[in-house]
Design a protein around this motif. Structure first.
Motif, PDB file in Angstrom:
ATOM      1  N   ALA A  50     -27.114  70.633 -47.496  1.00 45.88           N
ATOM      2  CA  ALA A  50     -26.453  71.865 -47.042  1.00 45.88           C
ATOM      3  C   ALA A  50     -25.615  72.541 -48.112  1.00 45.88           C
ATOM      4  CB  ALA A  50     -25.589  71.577 -45.815  1.00 45.88           C
ATOM      5  N   GLY A  51     -25.837  72.214 -49.379  1.00 47.40           N
ATOM      6  CA  GLY A  51     -25.046  72.835 -50.430  1.00 47.40           C
ATOM      7  C   GLY A  51     -23.594  72.423 -50.410  1.00 47.40           C
ATOM      8  N   MET A  52     -23.241  71.371 -49.656  1.00 44.03           N
ATOM      9  CA  MET A  52     -21.861  70.887 -49.565  1.00 44.03           C
ATOM     10  C   MET A  52     -21.821  69.440 -50.029  1.00 44.03           C
ATOM     11  SD  MET A  52     -19.322  70.257 -46.298  1.00 44.03           S
ATOM     12  CE  MET A  52     -18.878  71.960 -45.947  1.00 44.03           C
ATOM     13  N   LYS A  53     -21.321  69.223 -51.246  1.00 48.43           N
ATOM     14  CA  LYS A  53     -21.201  67.875 -51.782  1.00 48.43           C
ATOM     15  C   LYS A  53     -19.766  67.360 -51.749  1.00 48.43           C
ATOM     16  CE  LYS A  53     -25.305  67.847 -54.746  1.00 48.43           C
ATOM     17  NZ  LYS A  53     -25.695  69.236 -55.066  1.00 48.43           N
ATOM     18  N   TRP A  54     -18.809  68.236 -51.500  1.00 46.77           N
ATOM     19  CA  TRP A  54     -17.419  67.791 -51.366  1.00 46.77           C
ATOM     20  C   TRP A  54     -17.319  66.742 -50.257  1.00 46.77           C
ATOM     21  CZ3 TRP A  54     -12.920  68.194 -53.900  1.00 46.77           C
ATOM     22  CH2 TRP A  54     -11.750  67.868 -53.223  1.00 46.77           C
ATOM     23  N   ALA A  55     -18.025  66.972 -49.182  1.00 50.92           N
ATOM     24  CA  ALA A  55     -18.042  66.045 -48.052  1.00 50.92           C
ATOM     25  C   ALA A  55     -19.422  65.430 -47.922  1.00 50.92           C
ATOM     26  CB  ALA A  55     -17.670  66.766 -46.756  1.00 50.92           C
ATOM     27  N   GLY A  56     -19.469  64.188 -47.443  1.00 51.14           N
ATOM     28  CA  GLY A  56     -20.730  63.518 -47.159  1.00 51.14           C
ATOM     29  C   GLY A  56     -20.771  63.103 -45.706  1.00 51.14           C
ATOM     30  N   LYS A  57     -20.375  61.869 -45.426  1.00 47.18           N
ATOM     31  CA  LYS A  57     -20.387  61.338 -44.054  1.00 47.18           C
ATOM     32  C   LYS A  57     -19.574  62.180 -43.092  1.00 47.18           C
ATOM     33  CE  LYS A  57     -16.426  58.332 -44.954  1.00 47.18           C
ATOM     34  NZ  LYS A  57     -16.125  59.069 -46.220  1.00 47.18           N
ATOM     35  N   ASP A  58     -18.501  62.827 -43.617  1.00 49.70           N
ATOM     36  CA  ASP A  58     -17.619  63.596 -42.741  1.00 49.70           C
ATOM     37  C   ASP A  58     -18.305  64.821 -42.144  1.00 49.70           C
ATOM     38  OD1 ASP A  58     -14.966  62.140 -43.176  1.00 49.70           O
ATOM     39  OD2 ASP A  58     -15.643  62.530 -45.219  1.00 49.70           O
ATOM     40  N   LYS A  59     -19.432  65.221 -42.699  1.00 48.98           N
ATOM     41  CA  LYS A  59     -20.179  66.330 -42.105  1.00 48.98           C
ATOM     42  C   LYS A  59     -20.736  65.971 -40.736  1.00 48.98           C
ATOM     43  CE  LYS A  59     -22.605  67.022 -46.030  1.00 48.98           C
ATOM     44  NZ  LYS A  59     -23.518  67.653 -47.017  1.00 48.98           N
ATOM     45  N   ILE A  60     -20.982  64.666 -40.520  1.00 45.10           N
ATOM     46  CA  ILE A  60     -21.644  64.250 -39.280  1.00 45.10           C
ATOM     47  C   ILE A  60     -20.856  63.220 -38.483  1.00 45.10           C
ATOM     48  CG2 ILE A  60     -23.940  64.776 -40.171  1.00 45.10           C
ATOM     49  CD1 ILE A  60     -24.304  61.727 -40.612  1.00 45.10           C
ATOM     50  N   ALA A  61     -19.728  62.739 -39.031  1.00 38.05           N
ATOM     51  CA  ALA A  61     -18.974  61.671 -38.377  1.00 38.05           C
ATOM     52  C   ALA A  61     -17.482  61.935 -38.491  1.00 38.05           C
ATOM     53  CB  ALA A  61     -19.308  60.321 -39.002  1.00 38.05           C
ATOM     54  N   ASP A  62     -16.764  61.722 -37.400  1.00 40.91           N
ATOM     55  CA  ASP A  62     -15.313  61.861 -37.392  1.00 40.91           C
ATOM     56  C   ASP A  62     -14.644  60.507 -37.540  1.00 40.91           C
ATOM     57  OD1 ASP A  62     -14.920  64.585 -37.156  1.00 40.91           O
ATOM     58  OD2 ASP A  62     -15.071  64.557 -34.965  1.00 40.91           O
ATOM     59  N   GLY A  63     -13.678  60.417 -38.445  1.00 37.18           N
ATOM     60  CA  GLY A  63     -12.745  59.309 -38.486  1.00 37.18           C
ATOM     61  C   GLY A  63     -11.540  59.665 -37.641  1.00 37.18           C
ATOM     62  N   PRO A  64     -10.404  59.031 -37.895  1.00 33.22           N
ATOM     63  CA  PRO A  64      -9.232  59.311 -37.066  1.00 33.22           C
ATOM     64  C   PRO A  64      -8.559  60.653 -37.358  1.00 33.22           C
ATOM     65  CG  PRO A  64      -8.722  57.643 -38.714  1.00 33.22           C
ATOM     66  CD  PRO A  64     -10.198  57.880 -38.796  1.00 33.22           C
ATOM     67  N   GLU A  65      -8.874  61.277 -38.515  1.00 32.73           N
ATOM     68  CA  GLU A  65      -8.272  62.575 -38.840  1.00 32.73           C
ATOM     69  C   GLU A  65      -9.149  63.722 -38.354  1.00 32.73           C
ATOM     70  OE1 GLU A  65      -6.707  59.456 -41.267  1.00 32.73           O
ATOM     71  OE2 GLU A  65      -8.749  60.283 -41.438  1.00 32.73           O
ATOM     72  N   GLU A  66      -8.539  64.869 -38.211  1.00 35.37           N
ATOM     73  CA  GLU A  66      -9.291  66.062 -37.844  1.00 35.37           C
ATOM     74  C   GLU A  66     -10.195  66.485 -38.998  1.00 35.37           C
ATOM     75  OE1 GLU A  66      -9.397  67.933 -34.958  1.00 35.37           O
ATOM     76  OE2 GLU A  66      -8.400  66.151 -34.152  1.00 35.37           O
ATOM     77  N   PRO A  67     -11.380  66.990 -38.710  1.00 37.35           N
ATOM     78  CA  PRO A  67     -12.270  67.437 -39.794  1.00 37.35           C
ATOM     79  C   PRO A  67     -11.709  68.656 -40.512  1.00 37.35           C
ATOM     80  CG  PRO A  67     -13.174  68.054 -37.658  1.00 37.35           C
ATOM     81  CD  PRO A  67     -11.999  67.170 -37.381  1.00 37.35           C
ATOM     82  N   ALA A  68     -12.060  68.788 -41.787  1.00 38.09           N
ATOM     83  CA  ALA A  68     -11.615  69.921 -42.588  1.00 38.09           C
ATOM     84  C   ALA A  68     -12.259  71.214 -42.087  1.00 38.09           C
ATOM     85  CB  ALA A  68     -11.992  69.688 -44.055  1.00 38.09           C
ATOM     86  N   PRO A  69     -11.618  72.361 -42.346  1.00 34.76           N
ATOM     87  CA  PRO A  69     -12.203  73.643 -41.918  1.00 34.76           C
ATOM     88  C   PRO A  69     -13.613  73.856 -42.443  1.00 34.76           C
ATOM     89  CG  PRO A  69      -9.935  73.953 -42.658  1.00 34.76           C
ATOM     90  CD  PRO A  69     -10.307  72.540 -42.992  1.00 34.76           C
TER      91      PRO A  69
END
Length: 354
Positions: free
Chosen positions: A92-111
Protein backbone atom coordinates in the motif's frame (compact mmCIF):
# COMPACT_ATOMS: atom_id res chain seq x y z
CA UNK A 1 8.30 -1.61 -27.75
CA UNK A 2 7.35 -4.18 -25.09
CA UNK A 3 4.60 -5.55 -27.33
CA UNK A 4 7.24 -6.20 -29.99
CA UNK A 5 9.69 -7.66 -27.45
CA UNK A 6 7.18 -10.10 -25.93
CA UNK A 7 6.99 -12.65 -28.78
CA UNK A 8 10.79 -12.65 -29.18
CA UNK A 9 11.28 -13.29 -25.45
CA UNK A 10 8.59 -15.98 -25.47
CA UNK A 11 10.14 -17.77 -28.44
CA UNK A 12 13.69 -17.66 -27.10
CA UNK A 13 13.11 -18.07 -23.35
CA UNK A 14 10.04 -20.31 -23.22
CA UNK A 15 7.72 -18.14 -21.11
CA UNK A 16 4.90 -19.46 -18.89
CA UNK A 17 5.26 -23.26 -19.13
CA UNK A 18 2.86 -25.40 -17.10
CA UNK A 19 5.19 -27.27 -14.76
CA UNK A 20 3.59 -29.70 -12.28
CA UNK A 21 2.90 -28.12 -8.91
CA UNK A 22 5.67 -29.82 -6.86
CA UNK A 23 8.25 -29.16 -9.57
CA UNK A 24 7.13 -25.53 -9.88
CA UNK A 25 7.32 -24.95 -6.13
CA UNK A 26 10.87 -26.28 -5.91
CA UNK A 27 12.10 -24.49 -9.02
CA UNK A 28 10.44 -21.19 -8.08
CA UNK A 29 11.84 -21.28 -4.56
CA UNK A 30 15.33 -21.66 -6.01
CA UNK A 31 14.86 -19.02 -8.73
CA UNK A 32 13.42 -16.46 -6.33
CA UNK A 33 16.21 -17.12 -3.84
CA UNK A 34 13.99 -17.74 -0.81
CA UNK A 35 16.15 -17.49 2.30
CA UNK A 36 16.10 -20.19 4.97
CA UNK A 37 15.43 -18.09 8.08
CA UNK A 38 14.20 -18.80 11.61
CA UNK A 39 12.58 -16.72 14.34
CA UNK A 40 15.30 -16.96 16.98
CA UNK A 41 15.47 -15.60 20.52
CA UNK A 42 11.71 -15.00 20.70
CA UNK A 43 10.82 -12.62 23.52
CA UNK A 44 7.48 -11.59 24.97
CA UNK A 45 7.89 -7.82 25.26
CA UNK A 46 4.50 -7.19 26.92
CA UNK A 47 1.03 -8.65 27.28
CA UNK A 48 -2.42 -7.14 27.62
CA UNK A 49 -6.09 -7.91 27.96
CA UNK A 50 -8.14 -5.44 25.99
CA UNK A 51 -11.84 -6.12 26.06
CA UNK A 52 -12.47 -9.59 24.68
CA UNK A 53 -8.92 -10.15 23.37
CA UNK A 54 -5.63 -11.19 24.93
CA UNK A 55 -2.50 -9.92 23.20
CA UNK A 56 1.24 -10.43 23.26
CA UNK A 57 3.80 -8.18 21.67
CA UNK A 58 6.65 -10.41 20.55
CA UNK A 59 10.08 -9.80 19.12
CA UNK A 60 12.57 -12.10 17.45
CA UNK A 61 15.69 -12.08 15.34
CA UNK A 62 15.99 -13.51 11.84
CA UNK A 63 19.76 -13.02 11.87
CA UNK A 64 20.08 -9.54 10.36
CA UNK A 65 18.66 -6.07 10.82
CA UNK A 66 16.45 -4.81 13.65
CA UNK A 67 14.42 -7.29 15.69
CA UNK A 68 11.05 -8.20 14.20
CA UNK A 69 8.05 -7.01 16.20
CA UNK A 70 4.79 -8.95 16.08
CA UNK A 71 1.38 -9.17 17.76
CA UNK A 72 -0.17 -12.46 18.82
CA UNK A 73 -3.92 -12.04 19.36
CA UNK A 74 -6.47 -14.55 20.69
CA UNK A 75 -9.81 -14.51 22.51
CA UNK A 76 -9.27 -13.63 26.18
CA UNK A 77 -11.43 -16.51 27.40
CA UNK A 78 -10.52 -19.17 24.86
CA UNK A 79 -10.44 -22.74 26.10
CA UNK A 80 -7.71 -24.98 24.72
CA UNK A 81 -5.42 -24.64 21.69
CA UNK A 82 -6.72 -22.66 18.74
CA UNK A 83 -6.22 -22.85 14.99
CA UNK A 84 -3.70 -20.22 13.93
CA UNK A 85 -3.63 -17.68 11.13
CA UNK A 86 -0.65 -15.66 9.93
CA UNK A 87 -2.18 -12.28 9.05
CA UNK A 88 -0.03 -10.60 6.40
CA UNK A 89 0.02 -6.83 6.07
CA UNK A 90 -0.19 -5.16 2.67
CA UNK A 91 2.30 -2.96 0.84
CA UNK A 92 0.00 0.00 0.00
CA UNK A 93 2.93 2.39 -0.37
CA UNK A 94 3.12 2.59 3.45
CA UNK A 95 6.32 1.21 4.95
CA UNK A 96 6.32 3.30 8.13
CA UNK A 97 3.81 0.81 9.51
CA UNK A 98 3.64 -2.94 8.97
CA UNK A 99 1.57 -5.14 11.30
CA UNK A 100 -0.20 -2.07 12.67
CA UNK A 101 -2.01 -1.66 9.36
CA UNK A 102 -4.02 -4.79 10.11
CA UNK A 103 -3.69 -5.39 13.87
CA UNK A 104 -4.33 -3.29 16.96
CA UNK A 105 -2.16 -3.45 20.06
CA UNK A 106 -3.15 -1.68 23.26
CA UNK A 107 -2.59 1.81 21.78
CA UNK A 108 -4.86 3.64 19.39
CA UNK A 109 -3.82 3.37 15.73
CA UNK A 110 -2.06 6.33 14.12
CA UNK A 111 -4.07 8.67 11.86
CA UNK A 112 -2.17 7.39 8.81
CA UNK A 113 -3.13 3.83 9.69
CA UNK A 114 -6.78 4.77 10.17
CA UNK A 115 -6.75 6.43 6.77
CA UNK A 116 -5.38 3.31 5.10
CA UNK A 117 -7.82 1.01 6.90
CA UNK A 118 -10.74 3.14 5.78
CA UNK A 119 -9.54 2.83 2.20
CA UNK A 120 -8.64 -0.86 2.12
CA UNK A 121 -10.03 -2.77 5.10
CA UNK A 122 -13.53 -1.46 5.74
CA UNK A 123 -12.19 0.69 8.58
CA UNK A 124 -11.13 -2.16 10.85
CA UNK A 125 -8.11 -4.14 12.01
CA UNK A 126 -8.89 -7.49 10.40
CA UNK A 127 -6.41 -9.44 12.55
CA UNK A 128 -8.32 -8.47 15.71
CA UNK A 129 -11.67 -9.33 14.16
CA UNK A 130 -10.31 -12.71 13.07
CA UNK A 131 -9.01 -13.38 16.60
CA UNK A 132 -12.47 -12.65 17.97
CA UNK A 133 -13.75 -15.49 15.80
CA UNK A 134 -11.68 -17.96 17.82
CA UNK A 135 -8.25 -17.96 16.18
CA UNK A 136 -4.71 -17.33 17.37
CA UNK A 137 -3.60 -14.63 14.93
CA UNK A 138 0.01 -13.62 14.35
CA UNK A 139 0.66 -10.27 12.62
CA UNK A 140 4.33 -9.44 12.16
CA UNK A 141 6.43 -6.76 10.53
CA UNK A 142 8.47 -7.96 7.58
CA UNK A 143 11.63 -6.78 5.82
CA UNK A 144 11.51 -2.99 5.16
CA UNK A 145 8.23 -2.42 7.05
CA UNK A 146 7.55 -1.16 10.57
CA UNK A 147 10.18 -2.42 13.02
CA UNK A 148 12.12 -3.82 10.05
CA UNK A 149 12.27 -0.55 8.13
CA UNK A 150 15.48 1.20 7.02
CA UNK A 151 16.72 4.45 8.54
CA UNK A 152 16.19 6.95 5.72
CA UNK A 153 16.78 10.66 5.32
CA UNK A 154 13.31 12.17 5.12
CA UNK A 155 12.41 14.77 2.49
CA UNK A 156 11.15 18.19 3.47
CA UNK A 157 7.42 18.37 2.82
CA UNK A 158 5.20 20.97 4.42
CA UNK A 159 2.02 19.64 5.97
CA UNK A 160 3.04 15.97 5.90
CA UNK A 161 3.55 13.84 8.98
CA UNK A 162 6.81 12.05 9.71
CA UNK A 163 5.14 8.79 8.67
CA UNK A 164 4.06 10.20 5.31
CA UNK A 165 7.49 11.70 4.73
CA UNK A 166 9.10 8.37 5.48
CA UNK A 167 6.84 6.65 2.97
CA UNK A 168 7.84 9.14 0.29
CA UNK A 169 11.49 8.30 0.93
CA UNK A 170 10.81 4.56 1.10
CA UNK A 171 8.99 4.62 -2.23
CA UNK A 172 12.14 5.85 -3.96
CA UNK A 173 14.29 3.42 -1.95
CA UNK A 174 12.57 0.16 -2.95
CA UNK A 175 14.51 -0.27 -6.18
CA UNK A 176 17.74 0.10 -4.16
CA UNK A 177 16.58 -2.69 -1.83
CA UNK A 178 15.71 -4.90 -4.82
CA UNK A 179 19.08 -4.32 -6.47
CA UNK A 180 21.01 -5.13 -3.28
CA UNK A 181 19.03 -8.32 -2.81
CA UNK A 182 19.81 -9.34 -6.41
CA UNK A 183 23.50 -8.61 -5.84
CA UNK A 184 23.38 -10.97 -2.85
CA UNK A 185 21.94 -13.83 -4.89
CA UNK A 186 18.42 -13.55 -3.56
CA UNK A 187 15.57 -11.12 -4.31
CA UNK A 188 13.29 -8.73 -2.44
CA UNK A 189 10.62 -11.39 -2.82
CA UNK A 190 12.93 -14.11 -1.51
CA UNK A 191 13.87 -12.19 1.62
CA UNK A 192 10.24 -11.36 2.47
CA UNK A 193 9.14 -14.95 1.82
CA UNK A 194 11.94 -16.24 4.05
CA UNK A 195 10.82 -14.02 6.92
CA UNK A 196 7.18 -15.07 6.48
CA UNK A 197 8.15 -18.74 6.49
CA UNK A 198 10.01 -18.15 9.76
CA UNK A 199 6.96 -16.45 11.30
CA UNK A 200 4.66 -19.30 10.23
CA UNK A 201 7.03 -21.88 11.70
CA UNK A 202 7.08 -19.97 14.98
CA UNK A 203 3.27 -19.83 15.13
CA UNK A 204 3.05 -23.60 14.55
CA UNK A 205 5.60 -24.19 17.33
CA UNK A 206 3.38 -22.65 20.00
CA UNK A 207 1.61 -25.17 22.25
CA UNK A 208 -1.56 -23.05 22.16
CA UNK A 209 -1.86 -23.35 18.35
CA UNK A 210 -3.04 -26.27 16.19
CA UNK A 211 -3.23 -26.07 12.38
CA UNK A 212 -2.12 -22.85 10.69
CA UNK A 213 -3.42 -20.90 7.68
CA UNK A 214 -2.68 -17.44 6.31
CA UNK A 215 -4.46 -14.49 4.73
CA UNK A 216 -3.54 -11.15 3.21
CA UNK A 217 -4.60 -8.35 0.89
CA UNK A 218 -2.61 -7.02 -2.06
CA UNK A 219 1.08 -7.29 -1.16
CA UNK A 220 -0.11 -9.36 1.79
CA UNK A 221 -1.99 -11.52 -0.70
CA UNK A 222 1.24 -12.04 -2.64
CA UNK A 223 2.93 -13.03 0.63
CA UNK A 224 0.06 -15.45 1.33
CA UNK A 225 0.46 -16.98 -2.13
CA UNK A 226 4.19 -17.46 -1.56
CA UNK A 227 3.60 -19.04 1.85
CA UNK A 228 1.07 -21.35 0.26
CA UNK A 229 3.54 -22.38 -2.41
CA UNK A 230 6.64 -22.77 -0.24
CA UNK A 231 5.29 -23.95 3.14
CA UNK A 232 3.97 -27.52 2.85
CA UNK A 233 2.40 -27.27 6.31
CA UNK A 234 0.28 -24.22 5.47
CA UNK A 235 -3.20 -25.68 5.81
CA UNK A 236 -5.38 -22.98 4.17
CA UNK A 237 -4.53 -19.82 2.20
CA UNK A 238 -6.55 -16.69 1.43
CA UNK A 239 -5.26 -14.38 -1.32
CA UNK A 240 -7.27 -11.14 -1.55
CA UNK A 241 -7.06 -8.74 -4.51
CA UNK A 242 -3.73 -10.10 -5.72
CA UNK A 243 -4.23 -12.42 -8.65
CA UNK A 244 -3.65 -11.69 -12.32
CA UNK A 245 -1.66 -13.28 -15.08
CA UNK A 246 1.68 -11.63 -15.80
CA UNK A 247 1.09 -11.70 -19.53
CA UNK A 248 -2.01 -9.50 -19.34
CA UNK A 249 -0.27 -6.92 -17.14
CA UNK A 250 2.26 -6.00 -19.80
CA UNK A 251 1.94 -2.50 -21.21
CA UNK A 252 0.12 -0.56 -18.50
CA UNK A 253 0.01 -2.47 -15.21
CA UNK A 254 3.55 -3.69 -14.50
CA UNK A 255 4.68 -0.30 -13.23
CA UNK A 256 1.84 -0.09 -10.69
CA UNK A 257 3.29 -2.84 -8.52
CA UNK A 258 6.04 -3.50 -6.02
CA UNK A 259 9.29 -5.19 -6.98
CA UNK A 260 8.06 -8.10 -4.83
CA UNK A 261 5.71 -9.12 -7.64
CA UNK A 262 8.55 -9.45 -10.15
CA UNK A 263 10.97 -12.07 -8.78
CA UNK A 264 13.69 -13.20 -11.16
CA UNK A 265 13.09 -16.21 -13.35
CA UNK A 266 9.46 -16.93 -12.45
CA UNK A 267 8.00 -16.35 -15.97
CA UNK A 268 10.33 -19.05 -17.32
CA UNK A 269 8.77 -21.49 -14.84
CA UNK A 270 5.13 -20.46 -14.99
CA UNK A 271 2.73 -17.56 -14.78
CA UNK A 272 2.05 -15.98 -11.40
CA UNK A 273 -1.35 -17.74 -11.04
CA UNK A 274 0.44 -21.05 -11.60
CA UNK A 275 2.48 -20.35 -8.48
CA UNK A 276 -0.61 -19.26 -6.53
CA UNK A 277 -2.21 -22.62 -7.40
CA UNK A 278 0.93 -24.74 -7.05
CA UNK A 279 -0.28 -25.85 -3.60
CA UNK A 280 -3.15 -27.82 -5.19
CA UNK A 281 -4.97 -29.84 -3.93
CA UNK A 282 -4.55 -28.05 -0.56
CA UNK A 283 -7.30 -25.48 0.26
CA UNK A 284 -7.07 -22.10 -1.46
CA UNK A 285 -9.42 -19.11 -1.54
CA UNK A 286 -8.76 -16.32 -4.03
CA UNK A 287 -10.83 -13.15 -3.76
CA UNK A 288 -10.89 -11.13 -6.98
CA UNK A 289 -11.71 -7.41 -6.75
CA UNK A 290 -13.42 -6.85 -10.08
CA UNK A 291 -13.06 -3.05 -10.02
CA UNK A 292 -9.37 -3.23 -9.16
CA UNK A 293 -7.42 -0.63 -11.15
CA UNK A 294 -4.13 -2.38 -10.37
CA UNK A 295 -5.00 -5.39 -12.54
CA UNK A 296 -6.64 -5.73 -15.97
CA UNK A 297 -9.91 -7.64 -15.93
CA UNK A 298 -8.58 -9.99 -18.61
CA UNK A 299 -5.65 -10.82 -16.34
CA UNK A 300 -7.95 -11.46 -13.38
CA UNK A 301 -10.14 -13.80 -15.41
CA UNK A 302 -7.14 -15.60 -16.89
CA UNK A 303 -5.77 -16.05 -13.34
CA UNK A 304 -9.03 -17.69 -12.28
CA UNK A 305 -8.97 -19.98 -15.32
CA UNK A 306 -5.36 -21.04 -14.65
CA UNK A 307 -6.03 -21.70 -10.96
CA UNK A 308 -9.26 -23.58 -11.68
CA UNK A 309 -7.41 -25.81 -14.14
CA UNK A 310 -4.72 -26.55 -11.54
CA UNK A 311 -7.52 -27.54 -9.15
CA UNK A 312 -9.49 -29.59 -11.68
CA UNK A 313 -8.83 -32.79 -9.72
CA UNK A 314 -9.86 -31.14 -6.41
CA UNK A 315 -12.49 -28.54 -7.34
CA UNK A 316 -13.91 -28.26 -3.83
CA UNK A 317 -10.53 -27.17 -2.48
CA UNK A 318 -10.47 -23.94 -4.52
CA UNK A 319 -12.98 -21.20 -3.78
CA UNK A 320 -13.09 -18.17 -6.07
CA UNK A 321 -14.82 -15.02 -4.84
CA UNK A 322 -15.66 -12.33 -7.41
CA UNK A 323 -16.35 -9.12 -5.49
CA UNK A 324 -17.71 -6.01 -7.21
CA UNK A 325 -15.31 -3.75 -5.33
CA UNK A 326 -12.14 -1.74 -5.99
CA UNK A 327 -8.77 -2.88 -4.64
CA UNK A 328 -9.67 -3.80 -1.05
CA UNK A 329 -10.40 -6.47 1.55
CA UNK A 330 -13.65 -5.02 2.82
CA UNK A 331 -15.80 -6.33 5.65
CA UNK A 332 -17.92 -8.75 3.54
CA UNK A 333 -14.76 -10.16 1.96
CA UNK A 334 -13.17 -10.54 5.39
CA UNK A 335 -16.20 -12.29 6.85
CA UNK A 336 -16.34 -14.72 3.96
CA UNK A 337 -12.63 -15.45 4.40
CA UNK A 338 -13.07 -15.97 8.16
CA UNK A 339 -15.86 -18.50 7.58
CA UNK A 340 -13.79 -20.33 5.00
CA UNK A 341 -10.73 -20.45 7.26
CA UNK A 342 -12.86 -21.88 10.08
CA UNK A 343 -14.13 -24.58 7.72
CA UNK A 344 -10.73 -25.47 6.32
CA UNK A 345 -8.42 -25.45 9.29
CA UNK A 346 -8.41 -28.90 10.81
CA UNK A 347 -9.48 -27.89 14.30
CA UNK A 348 -12.61 -25.82 14.71
CA UNK A 349 -12.11 -22.59 16.64
CA UNK A 350 -12.17 -23.33 20.37
CA UNK A 351 -15.19 -22.32 22.38
CA UNK A 352 -15.16 -18.89 24.01
CA UNK A 353 -17.12 -17.38 26.85
CA UNK A 354 -18.27 -13.88 26.15
Amino acid sequence: MFAELAPIAAAQRGLYPALPGPELRAAARDAIGVLDLAADDVRVERTWNWGDLYGEELSWSVGFGPRTRAYLLRPAKAEGPLPGVVALHCHAGMKWAGKDKIADGPEEPAPEVRRLRDELYGGRAFANELARRGFAVLAHDVFVWGSRRFPLELPEADGLSEADRYDLAARDHEHVVAKHCAALGTSFTGVVAGEDLAAAAYLRSRPDVTEVGCAGLSGGGLRAALLGAFDPEMRAVVVAAMASSFRDMLGGHVEKHTWMLWPPGLPRLGDYPDLVAARAPAPLMVQYAMRDRLFPEQGIRRAHAIIAERYRAAPGAYEAVFADVPHSFDVPMQERAFDWLADNLASSPASTSR
